[in-house]
Scaffold this motif. Structure first.
Motif, PDB file in Angstrom:
ATOM      1  N   ASP A 142       0.841  -1.217  -0.074  1.00  0.00           N
ATOM      2  CA  ASP A 142      -0.068   0.019  -0.218  1.00  0.00           C
ATOM      3  C   ASP A 142       0.952   1.259   0.035  1.00  0.00           C
ATOM      4  O   ASP A 142       1.981   1.380   0.550  1.00  0.00           O
ATOM      5  CB  ASP A 142      -0.878   0.207   1.360  1.00  0.00           C
ATOM      6  N   SER A 143       0.461   2.226  -0.644  1.00  0.00           N
ATOM      7  CA  SER A 143       1.229   3.687  -0.521  1.00  0.00           C
ATOM      8  C   SER A 143      -0.161   4.638  -0.820  1.00  0.00           C
ATOM      9  O   SER A 143      -0.802   4.662  -1.635  1.00  0.00           O
ATOM     10  CB  SER A 143       2.009   3.611  -1.854  1.00  0.00           C
ATOM     11  N   PHE A 144      -0.258   5.385   0.405  1.00  0.00           N
ATOM     12  CA  PHE A 144      -1.396   6.493   0.356  1.00  0.00           C
ATOM     13  C   PHE A 144      -0.828   7.595   1.096  1.00  0.00           C
ATOM     14  O   PHE A 144       0.015   7.743   1.943  1.00  0.00           O
ATOM     15  CB  PHE A 144      -2.688   5.992   1.449  1.00  0.00           C
ATOM     16  N   PHE A 145      -1.378   8.848   0.512  1.00  0.00           N
ATOM     17  CA  PHE A 145      -0.484  10.001   0.889  1.00  0.00           C
ATOM     18  C   PHE A 145      -1.726  10.866   1.122  1.00  0.00           C
ATOM     19  O   PHE A 145      -2.942  11.049   0.655  1.00  0.00           O
ATOM     20  CB  PHE A 145       0.100  10.845  -0.003  1.00  0.00           C
ATOM     21  N   PHE A 146      -1.816  11.594   2.558  1.00  0.00           N
ATOM     22  CA  PHE A 146      -2.662  12.494   3.075  1.00  0.00           C
ATOM     23  C   PHE A 146      -2.277  13.973   3.531  1.00  0.00           C
ATOM     24  O   PHE A 146      -1.010  13.935   3.774  1.00  0.00           O
ATOM     25  CB  PHE A 146      -3.239  11.758   4.487  1.00  0.00           C
ATOM     26  N   ALA A 147      -3.213  14.807   3.152  1.00  0.00           N
ATOM     27  CA  ALA A 147      -2.734  16.276   3.456  1.00  0.00           C
ATOM     28  C   ALA A 147      -2.452  16.361   4.822  1.00  0.00           C
ATOM     29  O   ALA A 147      -1.596  17.044   5.408  1.00  0.00           O
ATOM     30  CB  ALA A 147      -3.691  17.073   2.811  1.00  0.00           C
ATOM     31  N   GLY A 148      -3.217  15.947   5.999  1.00  0.00           N
ATOM     32  CA  GLY A 148      -3.201  16.198   7.157  1.00  0.00           C
ATOM     33  C   GLY A 148      -3.731  14.887   7.983  1.00  0.00           C
ATOM     34  O   GLY A 148      -3.979  13.926   7.659  1.00  0.00           O
ATOM     35  N   GLY A 160     -13.410   4.837   3.050  1.00  0.00           N
ATOM     36  CA  GLY A 160     -14.012   5.386   1.832  1.00  0.00           C
ATOM     37  C   GLY A 160     -14.364   6.754   2.298  1.00  0.00           C
ATOM     38  O   GLY A 160     -14.792   7.319   1.415  1.00  0.00           O
ATOM     39  N   SER A 161     -13.941   7.339   3.261  1.00  0.00           N
ATOM     40  CA  SER A 161     -14.174   8.578   3.516  1.00  0.00           C
ATOM     41  C   SER A 161     -13.270   9.614   2.704  1.00  0.00           C
ATOM     42  O   SER A 161     -13.831  10.969   2.629  1.00  0.00           O
ATOM     43  CB  SER A 161     -13.729   8.897   5.058  1.00  0.00           C
ATOM     44  N   CYS A 162     -12.410   8.962   2.229  1.00  0.00           N
ATOM     45  CA  CYS A 162     -11.514  10.080   1.377  1.00  0.00           C
ATOM     46  C   CYS A 162     -10.624   9.305   0.257  1.00  0.00           C
ATOM     47  O   CYS A 162     -10.906   7.974   0.322  1.00  0.00           O
ATOM     48  CB  CYS A 162     -10.505  10.836   2.078  1.00  0.00           C
ATOM     49  N   ASN A 163     -10.300  10.208  -0.787  1.00  0.00           N
ATOM     50  CA  ASN A 163      -9.301   9.289  -1.782  1.00  0.00           C
ATOM     51  C   ASN A 163      -7.980   9.748  -1.878  1.00  0.00           C
ATOM     52  O   ASN A 163      -7.488  10.637  -2.419  1.00  0.00           O
ATOM     53  CB  ASN A 163     -10.370   9.513  -3.260  1.00  0.00           C
ATOM     54  N   PRO A 164      -7.113   8.908  -0.914  1.00  0.00           N
ATOM     55  CA  PRO A 164      -5.721   9.552  -0.749  1.00  0.00           C
ATOM     56  C   PRO A 164      -5.059   9.291  -2.186  1.00  0.00           C
ATOM     57  O   PRO A 164      -5.482   8.281  -2.883  1.00  0.00           O
ATOM     58  CB  PRO A 164      -5.539   8.780   0.151  1.00  0.00           C
ATOM     59  N   LYS A 165      -4.226  10.223  -2.387  1.00  0.00           N
ATOM     60  CA  LYS A 165      -3.175  10.009  -3.450  1.00  0.00           C
ATOM     61  C   LYS A 165      -2.331   8.603  -3.230  1.00  0.00           C
ATOM     62  O   LYS A 165      -1.924   8.487  -2.034  1.00  0.00           O
ATOM     63  CB  LYS A 165      -2.155  10.879  -3.622  1.00  0.00           C
ATOM     64  N   GLN A 166      -2.254   7.965  -4.391  1.00  0.00           N
ATOM     65  CA  GLN A 166      -1.243   6.782  -4.054  1.00  0.00           C
ATOM     66  C   GLN A 166       0.230   6.853  -4.538  1.00  0.00           C
ATOM     67  O   GLN A 166       1.071   6.176  -4.499  1.00  0.00           O
ATOM     68  CB  GLN A 166      -1.634   5.489  -5.097  1.00  0.00           C
ATOM     69  N   SER A 167       0.548   8.428  -5.061  1.00  0.00           N
ATOM     70  CA  SER A 167       1.888   8.546  -5.382  1.00  0.00           C
ATOM     71  C   SER A 167       1.848  10.201  -5.199  1.00  0.00           C
ATOM     72  O   SER A 167       1.027  10.782  -5.507  1.00  0.00           O
ATOM     73  CB  SER A 167       2.163   8.270  -6.789  1.00  0.00           C
ATOM     74  N   LEU A 168       2.947  10.433  -4.663  1.00  0.00           N
ATOM     75  CA  LEU A 168       3.350  12.197  -4.566  1.00  0.00           C
ATOM     76  C   LEU A 168       3.357  12.568  -5.885  1.00  0.00           C
ATOM     77  O   LEU A 168       2.941  13.773  -6.110  1.00  0.00           O
ATOM     78  CB  LEU A 168       4.378  12.288  -3.917  1.00  0.00           C
ATOM     79  N   SER A 169       3.843  12.023  -7.069  1.00  0.00           N
ATOM     80  CA  SER A 169       4.088  12.434  -8.070  1.00  0.00           C
ATOM     81  C   SER A 169       2.721  12.226  -9.159  1.00  0.00           C
ATOM     82  O   SER A 169       2.757  13.021 -10.281  1.00  0.00           O
ATOM     83  CB  SER A 169       5.058  11.638  -9.187  1.00  0.00           C
ATOM     84  N   SER A 170       1.820  11.783  -8.523  1.00  0.00           N
ATOM     85  CA  SER A 170       0.570  12.012  -9.435  1.00  0.00           C
ATOM     86  C   SER A 170      -0.441  13.124  -9.049  1.00  0.00           C
ATOM     87  O   SER A 170      -0.201  13.876  -8.155  1.00  0.00           O
ATOM     88  CB  SER A 170      -0.373  10.653  -8.866  1.00  0.00           C
TER      89      SER A 170
END
Length: 170
Positions: A142-148, A160-170
């Motif tokens: 897994d790889s998920f990025f979150f703002a906070g 399902g509450s949010c759709n985190p990015k799976q890459s910083l470059s996406s």
């Protein structure tokens, strides 16, 4: 933040009592708040500023136990604490080429959560670039990025509450 922590704990307590037999999984534990001096020490250890939501979380509860991932608090960085396991996981992640998901070389990673077998964790990240994300959940493919940190807690409660990015470059 208080509402998010309440939701996370309530969900975990429901799971705990739904286990058969009851108590087969670790008991959820809310810890007393971190002291401001301990927060300053943690910030110094991390070599970056603590994200506001994570700081607020620690002032509410100095970590949470009894979850698939131990949400680390200041006390976990004392000798013999889970901070040592988290640090071991951090070294493993750095050896696994995090550039593949857009984490630039030299990015500061500070563990804020780790599971018991050191195969999954969450890092406070300090990117020098334009990325808004401050947290990276990684491990077991897994790889998920979150703002906070609030987004991390929301995801723990309801994936399902949010759709985190799976890459910083996406």
């Amino acid at each position: 933040m208080r509402e998010l922590v309440t939701q996370v704990v309530a969900e975990r307590v429901k799971e705990y009592f739904a286990d058969s037999p009851v108590g087969a999984s670790p008991r959820p534990v809310i810890r007393p708040p971190a002291e401001p001096g301990a927060l300053a020490e943690l910030e110094h250890r991390s070599t970056q500023s603590l994200e506001a939501g994570y700081r607020e979380f620690l002032l509410l509860t100095d970590g949470l136990e009894g979850f698939p991932l131990l949400l680390l608090g200041c006390r976990d960085w004392q000798p013999g604490g889970m901070g040592e396991a988290a640090e071991e996981f951090r070294r493993t992640v750095l050896d696994s080429e995090p550039e593949d998901v857009g984490v630039p070389p030299g990015t500061l990673l500070f563990p804020v959560a780790v599971n018991g077998d050191r195969s999954q964790g969450i890092f406070l990240i300090d990117t020098a670039g334009p990325a808004e994300e401050r947290f990276w959940w990684t491990g077991e493919g897994d790889s998920f990025f979150f703002a906070g940190f609030a987004d991390v807690l929301g995801f723990l409660t309801d994936a399902g509450s949010c759709n985190p990015k799976q890459s910083l470059s996406s």
